[in-house]
Design an enzyme around this catalytic site. Structure first.
Site, PDB file in Angstrom:
ATOM      1  N   CYS A  22       0.876  -1.232   0.011  1.00  0.00           N
ATOM      2  CA  CYS A  22      -0.071   0.079  -0.077  1.00  0.00           C
ATOM      3  C   CYS A  22       1.025   1.237   0.036  1.00  0.00           C
ATOM      4  O   CYS A  22       2.027   1.243   0.191  1.00  0.00           O
ATOM      5  CB  CYS A  22      -0.803   0.166   1.128  1.00  0.00           C
ATOM      6  SG  CYS A  22       0.217   0.029   2.850  1.00  0.00           S
ATOM      7  N   CYS A 109       2.656   5.644   9.066  1.00  0.00           N
ATOM      8  CA  CYS A 109       1.637   5.718   7.923  1.00  0.00           C
ATOM      9  C   CYS A 109       0.711   6.867   8.185  1.00  0.00           C
ATOM     10  O   CYS A 109       0.179   7.011   9.368  1.00  0.00           O
ATOM     11  CB  CYS A 109       0.959   4.391   7.612  1.00  0.00           C
ATOM     12  SG  CYS A 109      -0.496   4.398   6.559  1.00  0.00           S
ATOM     13  N   HIS A 137      -0.500  -5.508  19.219  1.00  0.00           N
ATOM     14  CA  HIS A 137       0.093  -5.434  17.891  1.00  0.00           C
ATOM     15  C   HIS A 137       0.667  -3.703  17.960  1.00  0.00           C
ATOM     16  O   HIS A 137       0.161  -2.766  18.706  1.00  0.00           O
ATOM     17  CB  HIS A 137      -1.111  -5.098  16.881  1.00  0.00           C
ATOM     18  CG  HIS A 137      -0.958  -4.947  15.425  1.00  0.00           C
ATOM     19  ND1 HIS A 137      -0.637  -3.812  15.080  1.00  0.00           N
ATOM     20  CD2 HIS A 137      -0.738  -5.839  14.294  1.00  0.00           C
ATOM     21  CE1 HIS A 137      -0.249  -3.637  13.638  1.00  0.00           C
ATOM     22  NE2 HIS A 137      -0.491  -5.020  13.339  1.00  0.00           N
ATOM     23  N   GLU A 139       0.538  -1.202  16.060  1.00  0.00           N
ATOM     24  CA  GLU A 139      -0.212  -0.083  15.776  1.00  0.00           C
ATOM     25  C   GLU A 139      -1.015   0.140  16.794  1.00  0.00           C
ATOM     26  O   GLU A 139      -1.231   1.403  17.298  1.00  0.00           O
ATOM     27  CB  GLU A 139      -1.138  -0.555  14.504  1.00  0.00           C
ATOM     28  CG  GLU A 139      -2.107   0.950  14.132  1.00  0.00           C
ATOM     29  CD  GLU A 139      -3.036   0.687  13.150  1.00  0.00           C
ATOM     30  OE1 GLU A 139      -3.981   1.242  12.993  1.00  0.00           O
ATOM     31  OE2 GLU A 139      -2.449  -0.282  12.195  1.00  0.00           O
ATOM     32  N   THR A 178      -6.128   0.201  11.942  1.00  0.00           N
ATOM     33  CA  THR A 178      -6.349   0.295  10.305  1.00  0.00           C
ATOM     34  C   THR A 178      -6.484  -1.094   9.527  1.00  0.00           C
ATOM     35  O   THR A 178      -6.936  -1.253   8.548  1.00  0.00           O
ATOM     36  CB  THR A 178      -5.312   1.053   9.642  1.00  0.00           C
ATOM     37  OG1 THR A 178      -4.053   0.302   9.922  1.00  0.00           O
ATOM     38  CG2 THR A 178      -5.346   2.561  10.388  1.00  0.00           C
ATOM     39  N   SER A 236       1.960 -10.163  10.409  1.00  0.00           N
ATOM     40  CA  SER A 236       1.126  -9.322   9.599  1.00  0.00           C
ATOM     41  C   SER A 236      -0.307  -9.222   9.974  1.00  0.00           C
ATOM     42  O   SER A 236      -1.009 -10.349   9.267  1.00  0.00           O
ATOM     43  CB  SER A 236       1.405  -9.178   8.090  1.00  0.00           C
ATOM     44  OG  SER A 236       0.410  -8.312   7.399  1.00  0.00           O
ATOM     45  N   SER A 281       2.161  -5.608   3.311  1.00  0.00           N
ATOM     46  CA  SER A 281       3.388  -5.294   3.462  1.00  0.00           C
ATOM     47  C   SER A 281       4.142  -6.161   2.588  1.00  0.00           C
ATOM     48  O   SER A 281       5.470  -6.576   2.907  1.00  0.00           O
ATOM     49  CB  SER A 281       3.532  -5.623   4.845  1.00  0.00           C
ATOM     50  OG  SER A 281       3.087  -6.727   5.565  1.00  0.00           O
TER      51      SER A 281
END
Length: 337
Positions: A22, A109, A137, A139, A178, A236, A281
């Protein structure tokens, strides 16, 4: 005795588009590549820049040094750049970097940064923040780390919603990781809104466009496939969600693989239709590697399944924009020269 090999069996590969990198992942990798070009090696990177060992190893070969915490940077290298990963970091990390007089480049990001801002907006308006995501995680750790301890409650499942007892049910706002499953997240949000009718949504969708697009492509492609391969790493989140989507959408079996060497060839000798996609990724060069591996064993025809066109482009940090980026710089992931 015939000197000719038997004809290879026919195989249709339904190749999902969009797939793979992405804009946020591509930008993060570019930041490390350009930092190496501008400042030379070593460039330190806190945590995996993206969740893909092939990418990490490729950057290591170019001079990137991956660390988990800033104290791992030797004192004699404190003038070297350190890059924060695409997943985002708690506010304490740049504060620590400043305290150590480190030069850091934040490759978070932009869509993750948007979630950070949405969470902070909820808190600024007096709301307790509900974060839908997976514990541990990076994030999620980064998003929770934007706010003071106790200001965020993590919800992973609909069962968690049932057990959530906020101090003020009328002052809640939610955001999401996300890279979640769109359908699973919708169920959790519906349950939150059922229990807490006053809960406020973020000002924009939290699940990123790339996650949604890749899931939709797999969903449209999976029915009738004998086997579905997702290229991605086991850590991931978005790649693991694609496996789940493929299975729910009708693939007889779905599997996550990092390289062609992990494909269970003895289990797929007789398949006629293969689905193939890649997490956000996973580099295109590995998709090519897997297609080549099937071409060696089957008479392959490619059925390109296009469900969306992506043209997003996130510019790199301004301090790196004076460095030219040529195709050869990214050949280790894109396969071009």
């Amino acid at each position: 005795m015939s000197l000719f090999s038997p004809a290879k069996p026919a195989l249709t590969i339904r190749l999902c588009e969009p797939r793979g990198f992405c804009a946020g992942v591509d930008r993060a990798i570019q930041i490390v590549v350009l930092a190496l070009k501008k400042y030379g090696a070593p460039v330190y990177v806190r945590h995996e820049i993206v969740h893909n060992r092939f990418v990490v190893q490729g950057l290591q070969e170019r001079g990137a040094v991956f660390i988990e915490e800033l104290h791992e940077i030797p004192p004699e290298h404190r003038e070297r750049p350190v890059v924060f990963s695409a997943h985002g970091v708690p506010k304490s990390v740049p504060a620590d970097a400043q305290a150590r007089n480190l030069f850091y480049l934040d490759a978070t990001c932009p869509l993750v940064s948007k979630v950070h801002k949405q969470a902070m907006r909820h808190q600024r308006l007096g709301r307790h923040v509900v974060l839908v995501g997976h514990a541990g995680h990076p994030e999620v750790i980064g998003t929770m780390g934007q706010l003071p301890d106790g200001a965020v409650t993590l919800i992973e499942t609909e069962a968690d919603v049932h057990g959530f007892m906020p101090v003020d049910p009328d002052q809640l706002g939610f955001v999401t990781q996300t890279t979640l499953s769109v359908s699973d997240t919708a169920g959790i949000i519906a349950r939150l809104q059922e229990r807490f009718p006053a809960i406020q949504a973020p000002s924009a969708e939290s699940i990123c466009y790339a996650t949604t697009n890749r899931q939709e492509a797999v969903k449209e492609t999976a029915a009738g496939t004998d086997f579905f391969l997702i290229v991605g790493a086991p850590n991931s989140s978005n790649s693991k969600r694609l496996v789940e989507v493929a299975e729910r959408a009708g693939a007889k079996r779905a599997l996550l693989v990092q390289r062609a060497a992990e494909i269970p060839w003895d289990e797929i000798e007789t398949i006629g239709t293969l689905g193939l996609s890649a997490g956000a990724s996973a580099p295109q060069i590995i998709v090519d590697e897997i297609v080549d591996a099937f071409n060696a064993r089957f008479n392959v025809s490619i059925d390109l399944a296009v469900t969306a066109i992506e043209n997003e482009n996130f510019p790199v940090l301004s301090v790196l924009r004076d460095m030219p980026l040529v195709p050869a710089d990214m050949a280790f992931v894109n396969g071009n020269a």
